[in-house]
Scaffold this motif. Structure first.
Motif, PDB file in Angstrom:
ATOM      1  N   LEU A 185       0.823  -1.204   0.000  1.00  0.00           N
ATOM      2  CA  LEU A 185       0.000   0.000   0.000  1.00  0.00           C
ATOM      3  C   LEU A 185       0.861   1.261   0.000  1.00  0.00           C
ATOM      4  CD1 LEU A 185      -2.893   1.114   0.091  1.00  0.00           C
ATOM      5  CD2 LEU A 185      -2.768   0.982   2.595  1.00  0.00           C
ATOM      6  N   LYS A 186       2.027   1.205   0.628  1.00  0.00           N
ATOM      7  CA  LYS A 186       2.932   2.360   0.671  1.00  0.00           C
ATOM      8  C   LYS A 186       3.330   2.819  -0.727  1.00  0.00           C
ATOM      9  CE  LYS A 186       4.775   1.430   5.219  1.00  0.00           C
ATOM     10  NZ  LYS A 186       5.940   1.021   6.017  1.00  0.00           N
ATOM     11  N   ARG A 187       3.366   1.888  -1.686  1.00  0.00           N
ATOM     12  CA  ARG A 187       3.685   2.258  -3.069  1.00  0.00           C
ATOM     13  C   ARG A 187       2.691   3.277  -3.623  1.00  0.00           C
ATOM     14  NH1 ARG A 187       5.077  -3.277  -6.343  1.00  0.00           N
ATOM     15  NH2 ARG A 187       6.932  -3.843  -5.142  1.00  0.00           N
ATOM     16  N   TYR A 188       1.460   3.220  -3.123  1.00  0.00           N
ATOM     17  CA  TYR A 188       0.401   4.092  -3.620  1.00  0.00           C
ATOM     18  C   TYR A 188       0.145   5.285  -2.693  1.00  0.00           C
ATOM     19  CZ  TYR A 188      -0.183   0.041  -6.531  1.00  0.00           C
ATOM     20  OH  TYR A 188       0.062  -0.988  -7.412  1.00  0.00           O
ATOM     21  N   LEU A 189       0.640   5.213  -1.470  1.00  0.00           N
ATOM     22  CA  LEU A 189       0.418   6.306  -0.513  1.00  0.00           C
ATOM     23  C   LEU A 189       1.534   7.336  -0.515  1.00  0.00           C
ATOM     24  CD1 LEU A 189      -0.917   4.320   2.582  1.00  0.00           C
ATOM     25  CD2 LEU A 189      -2.229   5.544   0.838  1.00  0.00           C
ATOM     26  N   HIS A 190       2.759   6.924  -0.796  1.00  0.00           N
ATOM     27  CA  HIS A 190       3.897   7.814  -0.609  1.00  0.00           C
ATOM     28  C   HIS A 190       4.313   8.694  -1.779  1.00  0.00           C
ATOM     29  CE1 HIS A 190       4.548   6.705   3.478  1.00  0.00           C
ATOM     30  NE2 HIS A 190       4.672   5.421   3.171  1.00  0.00           N
ATOM     31  N   VAL A 194     -20.061   7.277  -1.935  1.00  0.00           N
ATOM     32  CA  VAL A 194     -20.370   8.684  -1.657  1.00  0.00           C
ATOM     33  C   VAL A 194     -19.209   9.332  -0.912  1.00  0.00           C
ATOM     34  CG1 VAL A 194     -21.920  10.256  -0.431  1.00  0.00           C
ATOM     35  CG2 VAL A 194     -22.858   8.328  -1.713  1.00  0.00           C
ATOM     36  N   ALA A 195     -18.665   8.633   0.080  1.00  0.00           N
ATOM     37  CA  ALA A 195     -17.523   9.167   0.831  1.00  0.00           C
ATOM     38  C   ALA A 195     -16.292   9.284  -0.066  1.00  0.00           C
ATOM     39  CB  ALA A 195     -17.220   8.276   2.031  1.00  0.00           C
ATOM     40  N   LEU A 196     -16.100   8.323  -0.959  1.00  0.00           N
ATOM     41  CA  LEU A 196     -14.976   8.355  -1.898  1.00  0.00           C
ATOM     42  C   LEU A 196     -15.061   9.590  -2.787  1.00  0.00           C
ATOM     43  CD1 LEU A 196     -12.565   7.127  -3.465  1.00  0.00           C
ATOM     44  CD2 LEU A 196     -14.226   5.797  -4.757  1.00  0.00           C
ATOM     45  N   VAL A 197     -16.209   9.809  -3.390  1.00  0.00           N
ATOM     46  CA  VAL A 197     -16.395  10.972  -4.259  1.00  0.00           C
ATOM     47  C   VAL A 197     -16.230  12.256  -3.451  1.00  0.00           C
ATOM     48  CG1 VAL A 197     -18.079  12.242  -5.659  1.00  0.00           C
ATOM     49  CG2 VAL A 197     -17.808   9.773  -5.956  1.00  0.00           C
ATOM     50  N   ASP A 198     -16.777  12.277  -2.237  1.00  0.00           N
ATOM     51  CA  ASP A 198     -16.670  13.465  -1.380  1.00  0.00           C
ATOM     52  C   ASP A 198     -15.212  13.799  -1.078  1.00  0.00           C
ATOM     53  OD1 ASP A 198     -17.830  15.528   0.357  1.00  0.00           O
ATOM     54  OD2 ASP A 198     -16.981  14.307   1.985  1.00  0.00           O
ATOM     55  N   TYR A 258     -11.021   3.829  -1.674  1.00  0.00           N
ATOM     56  CA  TYR A 258     -11.353   4.828  -0.648  1.00  0.00           C
ATOM     57  C   TYR A 258     -10.196   4.967   0.345  1.00  0.00           C
ATOM     58  CZ  TYR A 258     -13.286   7.159   3.354  1.00  0.00           C
ATOM     59  OH  TYR A 258     -13.471   8.035   4.392  1.00  0.00           O
ATOM     60  N   ASN A 259      -9.622   3.842   0.769  1.00  0.00           N
ATOM     61  CA  ASN A 259      -8.499   3.861   1.701  1.00  0.00           C
ATOM     62  C   ASN A 259      -7.338   4.680   1.139  1.00  0.00           C
ATOM     63  OD1 ASN A 259      -6.578   3.264   3.653  1.00  0.00           O
ATOM     64  ND2 ASN A 259      -6.833   1.051   3.519  1.00  0.00           N
ATOM     65  N   ILE A 260      -7.022   4.463  -0.124  1.00  0.00           N
ATOM     66  CA  ILE A 260      -5.923   5.198  -0.762  1.00  0.00           C
ATOM     67  C   ILE A 260      -6.245   6.690  -0.839  1.00  0.00           C
ATOM     68  CG2 ILE A 260      -4.697   5.557  -2.951  1.00  0.00           C
ATOM     69  CD1 ILE A 260      -5.006   2.492  -3.408  1.00  0.00           C
ATOM     70  N   VAL A 261      -7.417   7.025  -1.362  1.00  0.00           N
ATOM     71  CA  VAL A 261      -7.790   8.430  -1.525  1.00  0.00           C
ATOM     72  C   VAL A 261      -7.885   9.117  -0.166  1.00  0.00           C
ATOM     73  CG1 VAL A 261      -9.653   9.980  -2.278  1.00  0.00           C
ATOM     74  CG2 VAL A 261      -8.897   8.113  -3.761  1.00  0.00           C
ATOM     75  N   ASN A 262      -8.471   8.452   0.814  1.00  0.00           N
ATOM     76  CA  ASN A 262      -8.625   9.041   2.141  1.00  0.00           C
ATOM     77  C   ASN A 262      -7.281   9.281   2.816  1.00  0.00           C
ATOM     78  OD1 ASN A 262     -10.296   9.923   4.375  1.00  0.00           O
ATOM     79  ND2 ASN A 262      -9.617   8.055   5.417  1.00  0.00           N
ATOM     80  N   ARG A 263      -6.360   8.345   2.699  1.00  0.00           N
ATOM     81  CA  ARG A 263      -5.063   8.495   3.354  1.00  0.00           C
ATOM     82  C   ARG A 263      -4.160   9.503   2.637  1.00  0.00           C
ATOM     83  NH1 ARG A 263      -3.466   2.450   5.215  1.00  0.00           N
ATOM     84  NH2 ARG A 263      -1.570   3.497   5.924  1.00  0.00           N
ATOM     85  N   CYS A 308     -15.748  -2.941 -10.427  1.00  0.00           N
ATOM     86  CA  CYS A 308     -15.000  -3.375  -9.245  1.00  0.00           C
ATOM     87  C   CYS A 308     -15.982  -3.809  -8.164  1.00  0.00           C
ATOM     88  CB  CYS A 308     -14.137  -2.234  -8.718  1.00  0.00           C
ATOM     89  SG  CYS A 308     -12.914  -1.634  -9.887  1.00  0.00           S
ATOM     90  N   ASP A 309     -15.537  -4.720  -7.309  1.00  0.00           N
ATOM     91  CA  ASP A 309     -16.394  -5.150  -6.212  1.00  0.00           C
ATOM     92  C   ASP A 309     -16.242  -4.216  -5.016  1.00  0.00           C
ATOM     93  OD1 ASP A 309     -13.959  -5.829  -5.073  1.00  0.00           O
ATOM     94  OD2 ASP A 309     -14.273  -7.990  -5.215  1.00  0.00           O
ATOM     95  N   THR A 310     -16.973  -4.519  -3.945  1.00  0.00           N
ATOM     96  CA  THR A 310     -16.966  -3.652  -2.768  1.00  0.00           C
ATOM     97  C   THR A 310     -15.595  -3.595  -2.109  1.00  0.00           C
ATOM     98  OG1 THR A 310     -18.738  -5.209  -2.202  1.00  0.00           O
ATOM     99  CG2 THR A 310     -18.882  -3.064  -1.270  1.00  0.00           C
ATOM    100  N   ARG A 311     -14.898  -4.695  -2.114  1.00  0.00           N
ATOM    101  CA  ARG A 311     -13.551  -4.707  -1.510  1.00  0.00           C
ATOM    102  C   ARG A 311     -12.611  -3.762  -2.273  1.00  0.00           C
ATOM    103  NH1 ARG A 311      -9.548  -9.744  -1.017  1.00  0.00           N
ATOM    104  NH2 ARG A 311      -8.051  -8.771   0.371  1.00  0.00           N
ATOM    105  N   ALA A 312     -12.694  -3.768  -3.589  1.00  0.00           N
ATOM    106  CA  ALA A 312     -11.876  -2.863  -4.401  1.00  0.00           C
ATOM    107  C   ALA A 312     -12.266  -1.409  -4.131  1.00  0.00           C
ATOM    108  CB  ALA A 312     -12.034  -3.197  -5.876  1.00  0.00           C
TER     109      ALA A 312
END
Length: 150
Positions: free
Chosen positions: A42-47, A104-108, A70-75, A61-65
């Motif tokens: 994940l650090k490859r995409y966060l840093h 909705v949270a992702l788009v926000d 969302y995790n990437i965009v939020n962080r 994409c499924d819900t897990r994707a």
């Protein structure tokens, strides 16, 4: 093409950049078998200073994707720049992630400080497809009427 040019300009100015299709990035993260391996990957995409995720909406994409994106965009939110390319409006993102509660949270999160570039033009790929009808040479540049070559 525009996202790649932005990435190239960022690299030339000394910023770190990661470019991936969204499907490849999500597949890369989803194949990690343990939480420590997932966090390392994940650090490859966060840093990187700039993360470019290409082709949102190309594959569903499924819900897990959706949760991973969302995790990437939020962080990265408010700390680093993220470019997402898509042909879909924000309202249509739910069709890519059917049933995902985080859309909705992702788009926000993504839209809060975003600069949207809407392109209403012919496709770059279509206008630069040199092999139409067996023609291997690029088309001659179009000249505007009344303009003369120097």
């Amino acid at each position: 093409m525009l996202a790649k040019a932005i990435g190239q300009a960022a690299l030339e100015r000394g910023y770190s950049v990661r470019f991936s299709t969204l499907a490849s990035a999500l597949a890369d993260l989803l194949q990690q078998e343990s939480l420590p391996a997932f966090e390392r990957r994940l650090k490859r995409y966060l840093h990187p200073d700039l993360l470019i995720l290409d082709e949102l909406g190309y594959l569903p994409c499924d819900t897990r994707a959706a949760d991973l994106l969302y995790n990437i965009v939020n962080r990265r939110h408010e700390d680093c720049s993220t470019v997402i390319t898509t042909n879909l409006s924000f309202k249509q993102w739910g069709t890519v992630f059917p049933g995902a509660a985080c859309v909705v949270a992702l788009v926000d999160r993504f839209a809060q400080h975003c600069h949207r570039v809407d392109i209403d033009a012919d496709s770059w790929r279509d206008t630069h497809n040199f092999d139409r009808d067996g023609d291997s040479a690029p088309p001659a540049p179009r000249r505007r009427p009344g303009k003369r070559k120097p």
